[in-house]
Design a protein around this motif. Structure first.
Motif, PDB file in Angstrom:
ATOM      1  N   GLU A  71      56.754  39.874  43.912  1.00 19.22           N
ATOM      2  CA  GLU A  71      56.351  38.574  43.582  1.00 19.22           C
ATOM      3  C   GLU A  71      56.088  39.177  41.906  1.00 19.22           C
ATOM      4  O   GLU A  71      55.627  39.645  41.284  1.00 19.22           O
ATOM      5  CB  GLU A  71      54.716  38.662  43.666  1.00 19.22           C
ATOM      6  CG  GLU A  71      54.177  37.824  43.168  1.00 19.22           C
ATOM      7  CD  GLU A  71      52.848  37.373  43.840  1.00 19.22           C
ATOM      8  OE1 GLU A  71      52.129  37.825  43.934  1.00 19.22           O
ATOM      9  OE2 GLU A  71      52.202  36.736  44.996  1.00 19.22           O
ATOM     10  N   ALA A  72      56.864  38.969  41.107  1.00 21.51           N
ATOM     11  CA  ALA A  72      57.509  39.035  40.092  1.00 21.51           C
ATOM     12  C   ALA A  72      56.456  38.695  38.079  1.00 21.51           C
ATOM     13  O   ALA A  72      55.566  37.538  38.529  1.00 21.51           O
ATOM     14  CB  ALA A  72      58.277  38.934  39.226  1.00 21.51           C
ATOM     15  N   SER A  73      55.471  39.368  37.734  1.00 22.41           N
ATOM     16  CA  SER A  73      54.288  39.286  36.477  1.00 22.41           C
ATOM     17  C   SER A  73      55.493  39.462  35.555  1.00 22.41           C
ATOM     18  O   SER A  73      55.128  38.781  34.305  1.00 22.41           O
ATOM     19  CB  SER A  73      53.905  40.575  36.658  1.00 22.41           C
ATOM     20  OG  SER A  73      53.501  41.177  36.622  1.00 22.41           O
ATOM     21  N   GLN A  74      56.777  39.980  35.354  1.00 18.92           N
ATOM     22  CA  GLN A  74      57.206  39.816  34.194  1.00 18.92           C
ATOM     23  C   GLN A  74      59.054  40.205  34.497  1.00 18.92           C
ATOM     24  O   GLN A  74      59.085  41.176  34.595  1.00 18.92           O
ATOM     25  CB  GLN A  74      56.776  40.845  33.683  1.00 18.92           C
ATOM     26  CG  GLN A  74      57.855  41.075  31.811  1.00 18.92           C
ATOM     27  CD  GLN A  74      57.252  42.281  30.430  1.00 18.92           C
ATOM     28  OE1 GLN A  74      56.822  42.759  30.793  1.00 18.92           O
ATOM     29  NE2 GLN A  74      56.450  41.525  29.638  1.00 18.92           N
ATOM     30  N   THR A 132      57.230  48.636  38.669  1.00 21.32           N
ATOM     31  CA  THR A 132      58.586  48.364  37.644  1.00 21.32           C
ATOM     32  C   THR A 132      60.082  48.587  38.996  1.00 21.32           C
ATOM     33  O   THR A 132      60.289  50.385  38.740  1.00 21.32           O
ATOM     34  CB  THR A 132      58.721  49.366  36.727  1.00 21.32           C
ATOM     35  OG1 THR A 132      57.303  48.835  36.438  1.00 21.32           O
ATOM     36  CG2 THR A 132      59.696  49.035  35.450  1.00 21.32           C
ATOM     37  N   SER A 177      58.615  43.302  36.788  1.00 20.04           N
ATOM     38  CA  SER A 177      57.484  44.957  36.947  1.00 20.04           C
ATOM     39  C   SER A 177      56.597  43.012  37.953  1.00 20.04           C
ATOM     40  O   SER A 177      56.982  42.257  37.443  1.00 20.04           O
ATOM     41  CB  SER A 177      56.832  44.343  35.187  1.00 20.04           C
ATOM     42  OG  SER A 177      57.388  45.394  34.961  1.00 20.04           O
ATOM     43  N   GLY A 178      56.304  43.919  39.025  1.00 19.55           N
ATOM     44  CA  GLY A 178      55.604  43.384  39.754  1.00 19.55           C
ATOM     45  C   GLY A 178      54.653  43.624  40.984  1.00 19.55           C
ATOM     46  O   GLY A 178      54.277  45.116  40.464  1.00 19.55           O
ATOM     47  N   VAL A 179      54.199  43.138  41.877  1.00 20.84           N
ATOM     48  CA  VAL A 179      53.632  43.782  42.825  1.00 20.84           C
ATOM     49  C   VAL A 179      54.620  43.324  44.383  1.00 20.84           C
ATOM     50  O   VAL A 179      54.772  42.663  44.508  1.00 20.84           O
ATOM     51  CB  VAL A 179      52.513  42.224  42.944  1.00 20.84           C
ATOM     52  CG1 VAL A 179      51.777  42.922  44.216  1.00 20.84           C
ATOM     53  CG2 VAL A 179      51.652  42.396  41.837  1.00 20.84           C
ATOM     54  N   GLU A 183      51.687  47.787  42.217  1.00 24.27           N
ATOM     55  CA  GLU A 183      52.551  46.951  41.212  1.00 24.27           C
ATOM     56  C   GLU A 183      53.663  48.182  40.441  1.00 24.27           C
ATOM     57  O   GLU A 183      53.530  49.570  40.748  1.00 24.27           O
ATOM     58  CB  GLU A 183      51.842  47.282  39.753  1.00 24.27           C
ATOM     59  CG  GLU A 183      50.679  45.696  39.725  1.00 24.27           C
ATOM     60  CD  GLU A 183      50.076  45.997  38.416  1.00 24.27           C
ATOM     61  OE1 GLU A 183      50.175  46.958  37.470  1.00 24.27           O
ATOM     62  OE2 GLU A 183      48.773  45.328  38.545  1.00 24.27           O
ATOM     63  N   SER A 209      57.055  33.334  41.192  1.00 26.91           N
ATOM     64  CA  SER A 209      56.286  34.146  40.927  1.00 26.91           C
ATOM     65  C   SER A 209      55.971  33.709  39.257  1.00 26.91           C
ATOM     66  O   SER A 209      56.690  32.690  39.560  1.00 26.91           O
ATOM     67  CB  SER A 209      57.464  35.830  40.547  1.00 26.91           C
ATOM     68  OG  SER A 209      57.772  36.183  41.691  1.00 26.91           O
ATOM     69  N   ALA A 210      54.728  34.428  39.246  1.00 28.82           N
ATOM     70  CA  ALA A 210      54.809  34.023  37.525  1.00 28.82           C
ATOM     71  C   ALA A 210      55.695  34.274  36.566  1.00 28.82           C
ATOM     72  O   ALA A 210      55.536  33.401  35.287  1.00 28.82           O
ATOM     73  CB  ALA A 210      52.991  34.400  37.776  1.00 28.82           C
ATOM     74  N   ALA A 211      56.475  34.559  36.906  1.00 32.74           N
ATOM     75  CA  ALA A 211      57.357  35.292  35.402  1.00 32.74           C
ATOM     76  C   ALA A 211      58.131  33.977  35.720  1.00 32.74           C
ATOM     77  O   ALA A 211      58.262  33.474  37.126  1.00 32.74           O
ATOM     78  CB  ALA A 211      58.062  36.838  35.939  1.00 32.74           C
TER      79      ALA A 211
END
Length: 469
Positions: free
Chosen positions: A326-329, A249, A312-314, A247, A289-291
């Protein structure tokens, strides 16, 4: 009649720091955190400077003021710096005395950069040229000077150590868990204002109780162009296997469909993947991505290249080893960067253009785009005038464009030709062919001969598209 002074060339990009003047007290940890510099001037004329002192626990050690300077005002300042003899000063003309403040001035021009720092700047030993320039810069007040009212930032908490002057119960209704704030919790809007109000006027030895723990709190306010870009992507690109699954940023510029050719690679997951660039490199972000995949500006718009994002992501790798995020936010990193990021929307598979031209600047400050797709369809847009049009190239017209690009060896050209100048057009040509992506940037008066033909053809098509409603 006096001979007009020639213009001093500098980078007109909004992210380019042209002049900075500041003073740091002994023991203050650099210019990060809550410190507001005495003055910063950017390439687009934007100015940030420190107003009256403010309690540092509220996020800044001074009131943040902003404004803009005209090209004439910038030239006058740069000529004053030049004629005062600043560029003849040594970088550090004194030995540092103990417990002394240190002032510095940094000037970045097209052909040179110079930084001078002076210890005990108020002493008789400070160089006269430095003192004159520093006073001129720190007394600068733009005609449109505006008080910046922050509405977002980051709350930090650490377990309290040492003597406590007072203890305040942390309100549960804040909805913020201090135990999770060691590395910072982003706040914005009403919750940010409520937290800042709670902290206002309280001394640094104030403790806040949550459950059985005592915390010391402080804010980091996102004032315009404060956040430094992260220095991470270069390391990921250099050693992707070491970061796979981690993870991370990233704070960086939004680059849409790799409009400046910084990623120099094909999109790894979908054709709608977009690029973020920090201080050390550029990498794709999966549009799956989820974002939110659809940020409130277009991946093909050259007018959004300087939007700063906090992502933020992986880190993921393709089967071929290409790293991507792969963005989460995804959030705007600066308080003046636009509206809230929308809720996730269904992914729409979009095909990026095969050939794109972005033309910006000129006397009218135009922001225009041309997109040509593999099937010959083209779209022209004028962001400033709100105009647009589209059409379709004949097969022979599209073939001639591709032939011209091949004849000049477009993918082997330099990434940039020339430097920006006031009221000049800036051109960015981006070409995608199979696995190859290349962007070339050039300016009026600096267009290389081999690019003139293709640039003329694209500009003609852009103008033609804007005429077709």
């Amino acid at each position: 009649m006096a001979t007009p002074r020639p213009e001093i060339a500098y980078d007109h990009d909004p992210a380019a720091l042209i002049v900075e003047a500041d003073t740091l007290s002994e023991g203050r940890p650099g210019t990060g955190g809550s410190h507001v510099p005495s003055l910063r001037l950017y390439g687009d004329g934007f100015v940030v400077y420190a107003g009256q002192p403010a309690p540092a626990n509220l996020g800044t050690d001074a009131i943040v003021m902003t404004g803009h300077l005209s090209e004439e005002e910038i030239q006058n300042i740069l000529w004053f710096i030049h004629e005062a003899g600043f560029f003849d000063l040594e970088e550090s003309p004194q030995s540092p005395p103990a417990d002394a403040d240190t002032a510095h001035i940094t000037v970045n021009l097209a052909d040179r950069s110079h930084r001078v720092q002076v210890h005990a700047p108020d002493s008789a030993g400070a160089p006269e040229a430095f003192t004159r320039v520093y006073e001129r810069l720190t007394e600068l007040r733009p005609a449109d000077a505006t008080l910046f009212e922050p509405d977002r930032g980051t709350l930090y908490a650490r377990l309290f150590a040492g003597q406590v002057s007072d203890v305040v119960r942390w309100p549960e209704e804040m909805g913020v868990n201090l135990a999770n704030a060691a590395t910072g919790i982003p706040l914005q809007g009403e919750i940010f204002k409520r937290v800042r109000h709670l902290l206002s006027g309280r001394p640094g030895r104030q403790a806040y109780r949550e459950d059985d723990s005592l915390y010391q709190l402080w804010l980091r306010v996102d004032w315009p162009r404060r956040l430094p870009l992260s220095h991470l992507l270069g390391r990921i690109l250099e050693s992707p296997q070491e970061f796979e699954g981690q993870e991370v940023t990233v704070v960086g510029y939004y680059r849409g469909w790799d409009l400046l050719g910084e990623a120099n690679a094909p999109p790894p997951v979908t054709r709608s993947d977009w690029v973020i660039a920090d201080a050390t490199g550029a990498i794709y972000v999966s549009a799956a991505s989820a974002a939110p995949a659809g940020l409130p500006f277009g991946p093909g718009s050259g007018n959004d290249l300087w939007r700063v994002l906090h992502l933020s992501g992986v880190v993921r790798l393709t089967a071929g080893g290409q790293p991507y995020l792969e963005a989460s936010q995804v959030q705007f990193a600066e308080a003046d960067e636009g509206p809230e990021v929308p809720e996730p929307a269904p992914l729409v598979e979009l095909a990026p253009p095969a050939i794109a031209l972005h033309r910006t600047g000129g006397l009218a400050g135009l922001v225009q785009h041309l997109y040509i797709y593999d099937d010959g369809r083209f779209v022209a847009e004028d962001d400033k005038r709100g105009q647009g049009g589209e059409g379709t190239l004949r097969a022979d017209e599209l073939d001639r464009l591709w032939t011209s690009l091949e004849e000049i060896g477009f993918f082997d050209l330099d990434n940039q030709y020339g430097l920006g100048c006031p009221d000049c057009f800036v051109y960015v040509i981006t070409v995608r062919q199979g696995e190859r992506v290349k962007a070339v940037r050039t300016f009026d008066g600096s267009v290389p001969e081999k690019l003139e033909g293709i640039l003329t053809s694209l500009v003609t098509l852009l103008d033609r598209g804007l005429e077709e409603k």
